[in-house]
Write an enzyme that holds these catalytic residues in place. Sequence first.
Site, PDB file in Angstrom:
ATOM      1  N   GLN A  15      -3.696   8.294  -4.494  1.00 23.96           N
ATOM      2  CA  GLN A  15      -3.925   8.656  -3.093  1.00 23.96           C
ATOM      3  C   GLN A  15      -5.409   8.417  -2.829  1.00 23.96           C
ATOM      4  OE1 GLN A  15      -1.063  10.023  -1.184  1.00 23.96           O
ATOM      5  NE2 GLN A  15      -0.101   9.105  -2.985  1.00 23.96           N
TER       6      GLN A  15
ATOM      7  N   ARG B 179      -4.799  14.536   1.215  1.00 26.37           N
ATOM      8  CA  ARG B 179      -5.417  13.276   1.583  1.00 26.37           C
ATOM      9  C   ARG B 179      -4.340  12.197   1.740  1.00 26.37           C
ATOM     10  NH1 ARG B 179      -9.556  13.467  -1.384  1.00 26.37           N
ATOM     11  NH2 ARG B 179     -10.376  11.444  -0.823  1.00 26.37           N
TER      12      ARG B 179
ATOM     13  N   ALA C 190       1.111  17.445   4.785  1.00 32.45           N
ATOM     14  CA  ALA C 190       1.238  16.412   3.749  1.00 32.45           C
ATOM     15  C   ALA C 190       0.413  15.171   4.081  1.00 32.45           C
ATOM     16  CB  ALA C 190       2.702  16.068   3.564  1.00 32.45           C
ATOM     17  N   HIS C 191       0.427  14.220   3.163  1.00 31.90           N
ATOM     18  CA  HIS C 191      -0.400  13.025   3.310  1.00 31.90           C
ATOM     19  C   HIS C 191       0.052  12.159   4.486  1.00 31.90           C
ATOM     20  CE1 HIS C 191       2.251  10.788   0.083  1.00 31.90           C
ATOM     21  NE2 HIS C 191       2.986  11.439   0.930  1.00 31.90           N
ATOM     22  N   ASN C 192      -0.938  11.547   5.109  1.00 31.92           N
ATOM     23  CA  ASN C 192      -0.740  10.570   6.181  1.00 31.92           C
ATOM     24  C   ASN C 192      -0.314  11.192   7.514  1.00 31.92           C
ATOM     25  OD1 ASN C 192      -0.988   8.834   3.897  1.00 31.92           O
ATOM     26  ND2 ASN C 192       1.220   8.797   3.674  1.00 31.92           N
TER      27      ASN C 192
END
Lengths: 344, 344, 344
Positions: free
Chosen positions: C194, C214, C235-237
């Site tokens: 990530q 991230r 969560a990511h994104n």
Amino acid sequence: MKIRLADLADKIGAELLGPYAELEMTGVAGLDHAGPGDVTFVDTADLLEKARSAGAVIVPPEVERCDKPALRAAHPRLAFARVLALFAPEVSVEPGVHPTAVLGRDVDIADGVSIGALCFIGDRARVGKGTVIHPLVYVGEGVKIAEHTTIFPNVTIYHRTEIGSRVIIHSGAVIGADGFGFTQVDGKRHKIPQIGTVIIGDDVEVGACVCIDRATTAQTVIGRGTKIDNLVQIAHNVRVGEDCVMAALGGIAGSSIVGNRVTMAAGAGVADHVTVGDDAILGALAAAISNVPAGAHFSGMPARHHEKFLRAQAAHLRLPHLVEQVRALSQKVKALEEAMSKPR
Amino acid sequence: MKIRLADLADKIGAELLGPYAELEMTGVAGLDHAGPGDVTFVDTADLLEKARSAGAVIVPPEVERCDKPALRAAHPRLAFARVLALFAPEVSVEPGVHPTAVLGRDVDIADGVSIGALCFIGDRARVGKGTVIHPLVYVGEGVKIAEHTTIFPNVTIYHRTEIGSRVIIHSGAVIGADGFGFTQVDGKRHKIPQIGTVIIGDDVEVGACVCIDRATTAQTVIGRGTKIDNLVQIAHNVRVGEDCVMAALGGIAGSSIVGNRVTMAAGAGVADHVTVGDDAILGALAAAISNVPAGAHFSGMPARHHEKFLRAQAAHLRLPHLVEQVRALSQKVKALEEAMSKPR
Amino acid sequence: MKIRLADLADKIGAELLGPYAELEMTGVAGLDHAGPGDVTFVDTADLLEKARSAGAVIVPPEVERCDKPALRAAHPRLAFARVLALFAPEVSVEPGVHPTAVLGRDVDIADGVSIGALCFIGDRARVGKGTVIHPLVYVGEGVKIAEHTTIFPNVTIYHRTEIGSRVIIHSGAVIGADGFGFTQVDGKRHKIPQIGTVIIGDDVEVGACVCIDRATTAQTVIGRGTKIDNLVQIAHNVRVGEDCVMAALGGIAGSSIVGNRVTMAAGAGVADHVTVGDDAILGALAAAISNVPAGAHFSGMPARHHEKFLRAQAAHLRLPHLVEQVRALSQKVKALEEAMSKPR
């Protein structure tokens, strides 16, 4: 960073399609963000058109030709993971023990270990070679951490916990706090001391603010290769198998046993003293209050076979309609009854 | 460690059955793991056969004889808790203030207190005798901690929080962060300052990564003897009574009042401005969106009487069948209507 | 502290009703706790009688006279927030870098910054003017924090995170841990690095033990003015818009997009790759598994329009009755069929 496509193919174990060996890539990005200098990937050929603006695309084996630079790989997502690793900005890690870290007695620290600033390492703790402990981590008395493991800042590892090799533990995680055990006598709760430990296998990843409680006696166990997302609760005496995946905000209650390769989606829970078989899947928010067979896909609260859940859910969505139907039927039946009771 | 059964019986307040006074025990274990040197326990006589491999077993008063060494106790689980305490490995605690701890002005620290490495203790904080503060703990300005309390590493206690005696707070817990209060004006959220505090009564246990927010004004209160599991949220202005139990991943929203001896199972929640009566039980994942009477057992979302919940759940499981039944009935009624409309 | 009502009205932008300019107030409290020296507030005139025991009351514009000291304000709750700010006990913040803080290389710290005891600030981190970093905080390499931001103790900010101005981050929060990304090959999970970051806009508040991961590449984004309660997972994104509110124990799964001014009540969740439109509301425990239109109010699992949810819930509550009805209908229909089959 710049890398020639020929070199990149080599490093990630992919085959370069087309005359692009000398072309250089400068970055890596998801399908939505990839620009002309970026490598991206598709899992299936039909997504290729979405890669239009990317510089190069990793493609699955079934792709035979491509109108742009393509890297053919057996597992595109794995190859993409390798590209990400190549482009990952380096994070500096100082080897050795930072002078502000506080070490107990008889601590055993192997070569190449990094212990960050302001860490506390308890008496008789052992840290294996290549392990990195970031700043502000607490490692309790008698803890054993194997090799090449990474502990991020503000993690707490209670006394006597054992952690395998190549484990990653993210910030805020708490490993080995007391299990939640009390006995009630005359309306008061008396604490049941939790004198067991926690064992975390090799290659486990533990998310941020995850809590894994120590066993009453014996051990709470997380099996090799299991990956746990943020804010997950694992209670005392639980045994989780190998290569499981647990998404965020889920939990496993006391003394339950989860097999190998089990998937728990976000918010999924397992009640206490329940067994979940190998390869089972618990859907998002599923609540397993009794045993789940190996290989089964369970959903809902209480969790049951996914197909049954879907049927019940579909019926549930139609409920207001069903209420209407039954009301109309009642009237019709009443009319029929009246008609029948009349002499003809 | 070794202990004679006669001594053990004495220490845990049990009666030794049989001629085993000199027999020595070397450990303690649950029913599933107990070996020949281990003490285990059973709550009821019918479980005795499961204790076959154990060295000795704590039994309830109704057991009159036993074919193996037995310790008869009024409350077997409580007696077992005492055995666990005897066999608990000692965790070393250094008395005094560690030189790397940072203390503010006018801090008042009683005799026998241990303040661990790398702690921060704010101005005018008071720590009562026998209290142990493990490394890396933050204690804010004006915090008062009474006697014989234990604070595990990486806990945060915001300014002016008051904590009773014999309290245990596990790692990652955050006591006294701002309540979640905003007022919306023209689409923007303006913060409502949270100037109240948190009061935690004697004998409370707070799990890892629990969040208890400070009140807007006045106090958020956790009553004496209440036990809170990991990852629980308690919002501002909440008042929780005495001897309650809250399992993991649950929450109580702002300004709600929870009585004494209330049990909240895992994931249970109480909406804001709700009152839960004494001795009430909220089942796993129950969501109390309105008041819960004293002594009631509520389940489901929205929570209601457990029996009603079970009936509705049973009906829910039969829903697809019900849809079929109604379809079949509709056809029959239609056939009857047609039959009636025909001249006979 | 004491303040004349005339001065108070002036400071909070309210109009004082009645001849009370010289009257002094000594505190502030909610409607339930306010005593004769306290200022309280009502949102609507009908609540005025509840303010009987208060010293003075902030009232909405429609109140023209009042039999007690009243402060008329366009937004009573906002005016009350200002009174709270006036009466808030000062928390002492030492300007400058505490000597026990550990700073990396090329750290850029502006004027008036306070960096507390036992903090770790990574290489090349930048901290803007007036920002307060409380003790025991980890700030990773290359992190950028803008101006007048407050970071409470035991927060972890991973490398390269960017944080805006006037942001508040509560204890135990973890910003920028790795997103939960793995790819499965032959039953093993391989980590997807990530390498993206997190960006947190101006005026955001992040609750205790909140986790914001991230991005895989690019950024996870929290928009300006958004307020996040405790124990929330992002969560990511993910991209969250501006002026959103997320209550405790909720979550947003990977790559989802949440618009502006979205409200997520306690425990509400958004599945991965879902879009939630501007001004949408997700009720408590709602689970959005597909897109939510702008302005919609969704509830339930799976989430759907609140009115539909309420109708289905009402029907659900009547289910046991419905089962009875259908059973009775079946019998009636059977009787009718039998009657019809008999010759008359």
